[in-house]
Design a protein around this motif. Structure first.
Motif, PDB file in Angstrom:
ATOM      1  N   PRO A 283      -6.958   4.176  -4.402  1.00  0.00           N
ATOM      2  CA  PRO A 283      -6.396   5.055  -5.442  1.00  0.00           C
ATOM      3  C   PRO A 283      -7.459   5.660  -6.358  1.00  0.00           C
ATOM      4  O   PRO A 283      -7.396   6.842  -6.705  1.00  0.00           O
ATOM      5  N   ALA A 284      -8.462   4.877  -6.726  1.00  0.00           N
ATOM      6  CA  ALA A 284      -9.542   5.408  -7.572  1.00  0.00           C
ATOM      7  C   ALA A 284     -10.332   6.472  -6.826  1.00  0.00           C
ATOM      8  O   ALA A 284     -10.724   7.494  -7.407  1.00  0.00           O
ATOM      9  N   ALA A 285     -10.566   6.268  -5.541  1.00  0.00           N
ATOM     10  CA  ALA A 285     -11.294   7.246  -4.740  1.00  0.00           C
ATOM     11  C   ALA A 285     -10.504   8.542  -4.618  1.00  0.00           C
ATOM     12  O   ALA A 285     -11.089   9.638  -4.644  1.00  0.00           O
ATOM     13  N   VAL A 286      -9.195   8.441  -4.496  1.00  0.00           N
ATOM     14  CA  VAL A 286      -8.355   9.646  -4.434  1.00  0.00           C
ATOM     15  C   VAL A 286      -8.429  10.401  -5.760  1.00  0.00           C
ATOM     16  O   VAL A 286      -8.537  11.630  -5.780  1.00  0.00           O
TER      17      VAL A 286
ATOM     18  N   HIS B   1       0.842  -1.189   0.000  1.00  0.00           N
ATOM     19  CA  HIS B   1       0.000   0.000   0.000  1.00  0.00           C
ATOM     20  C   HIS B   1       0.882   1.244   0.000  1.00  0.00           C
ATOM     21  O   HIS B   1       0.947   1.969   0.987  1.00  0.00           O
ATOM     22  N   PRO B   2       1.572   1.500  -1.122  1.00  0.00           N
ATOM     23  CA  PRO B   2       2.463   2.655  -1.177  1.00  0.00           C
ATOM     24  C   PRO B   2       1.695   3.964  -1.001  1.00  0.00           C
ATOM     25  O   PRO B   2       0.573   4.096  -1.470  1.00  0.00           O
ATOM     26  N   PHE B   3       2.298   4.882  -0.303  1.00  0.00           N
ATOM     27  CA  PHE B   3       1.766   6.229  -0.058  1.00  0.00           C
ATOM     28  C   PHE B   3       0.532   6.226   0.845  1.00  0.00           C
ATOM     29  O   PHE B   3      -0.174   7.224   0.925  1.00  0.00           O
TER      30      PHE B   3
ATOM     31  N   ILE C  22      -2.036   7.790  -8.754  1.00  0.00           N
ATOM     32  CA  ILE C  22      -1.534   7.071  -9.929  1.00  0.00           C
ATOM     33  C   ILE C  22      -0.262   6.303  -9.580  1.00  0.00           C
ATOM     34  O   ILE C  22      -0.111   5.125  -9.938  1.00  0.00           O
ATOM     35  N   LEU C  23       0.639   6.952  -8.863  1.00  0.00           N
ATOM     36  CA  LEU C  23       1.882   6.281  -8.460  1.00  0.00           C
ATOM     37  C   LEU C  23       1.608   5.112  -7.521  1.00  0.00           C
ATOM     38  O   LEU C  23       2.262   4.069  -7.619  1.00  0.00           O
ATOM     39  N   ALA C  24       0.663   5.285  -6.603  1.00  0.00           N
ATOM     40  CA  ALA C  24       0.325   4.205  -5.671  1.00  0.00           C
ATOM     41  C   ALA C  24      -0.178   2.980  -6.437  1.00  0.00           C
ATOM     42  O   ALA C  24       0.213   1.850  -6.167  1.00  0.00           O
ATOM     43  N   ARG C  25      -1.032   3.226  -7.399  1.00  0.00           N
ATOM     44  CA  ARG C  25      -1.574   2.126  -8.183  1.00  0.00           C
ATOM     45  C   ARG C  25      -0.487   1.451  -9.022  1.00  0.00           C
ATOM     46  O   ARG C  25      -0.396   0.230  -9.096  1.00  0.00           O
ATOM     47  N   ARG C  26       0.344   2.272  -9.642  1.00  0.00           N
ATOM     48  CA  ARG C  26       1.429   1.716 -10.469  1.00  0.00           C
ATOM     49  C   ARG C  26       2.482   1.000  -9.641  1.00  0.00           C
ATOM     50  O   ARG C  26       3.155   0.101 -10.127  1.00  0.00           O
ATOM     51  N   SER C  27       2.629   1.422  -8.378  1.00  0.00           N
ATOM     52  CA  SER C  27       3.618   0.815  -7.497  1.00  0.00           C
ATOM     53  C   SER C  27       3.106  -0.453  -6.833  1.00  0.00           C
ATOM     54  O   SER C  27       3.808  -1.064  -6.032  1.00  0.00           O
TER      55      SER C  27
END
Length: 140
Positions: A89-92, A15-17, A131-136
């Motif tokens: 991430p989508a909610a953010v 769960h990055p970030f 976006i970075l959290a999802r990609r990470s």
């Protein structure tokens, strides 16, 4: 295991970030709530004449809009991140988009302010973080 990241990797969760999302989205939600209360209470509000083009005679509808478009989505994003939901991430991203829309709607009626610039930067920054959290590898 020495850190939260290492523990997450060992048990298969990532769960990055997460902390940044929880803290910042909570602060944005509280800002939206405070702004809504301020509008409802009539504290430091612009003149009602600013609402003329919208046909409103009080700040109650804009207070409701602010609550629904900023406080609720950001609060939901923070809660989902806190719960480590795959939807965080989508909610953010959704909360960030709604915040930008709120700010763009404000400018023609209230004029530009430094607060709008700050919240706009936060919205863009949080979209990038999502976006970075999802990609990470944000996953369940």
């Amino acid at each position: 295991v020495s850190s939260e990241t290492d523990r997450a990797a060992v048990i298969g969760f990532s769960h990055p970030f997460r902390r940044a999302i929880v803290v910042i989205e909570t602060l944005v939600a509280l800002g939206g709530l405070a702004g809504s209360i301020q509008l409802l209470a009539g504290v430091a509000t612009p003149p009602v004449s600013a609402l003329g083009p919208l046909g409103f005679s009080s700040w109650t509808p804009p207070a409701g809009w602010l609550f629904l478009s900023v406080a609720v989505p950001s609060g939901l994003a923070a809660w989902l991140a806190w719960r480590r939901s795959a939807w965080a991430p989508a909610a953010v991203l959704l909360a960030s988009a709604l915040l930008v829309i709120e700010l763009l709607i404000q400018i023609p009626f209230l004029g530009f302010s430094i607060l709008q610039l700050i919240f706009g930067a936060v919205a863009i920054g949080m979209a990038v973080v999502a976006i970075l959290a999802r990609r990470s590898g944000w996953r369940r």
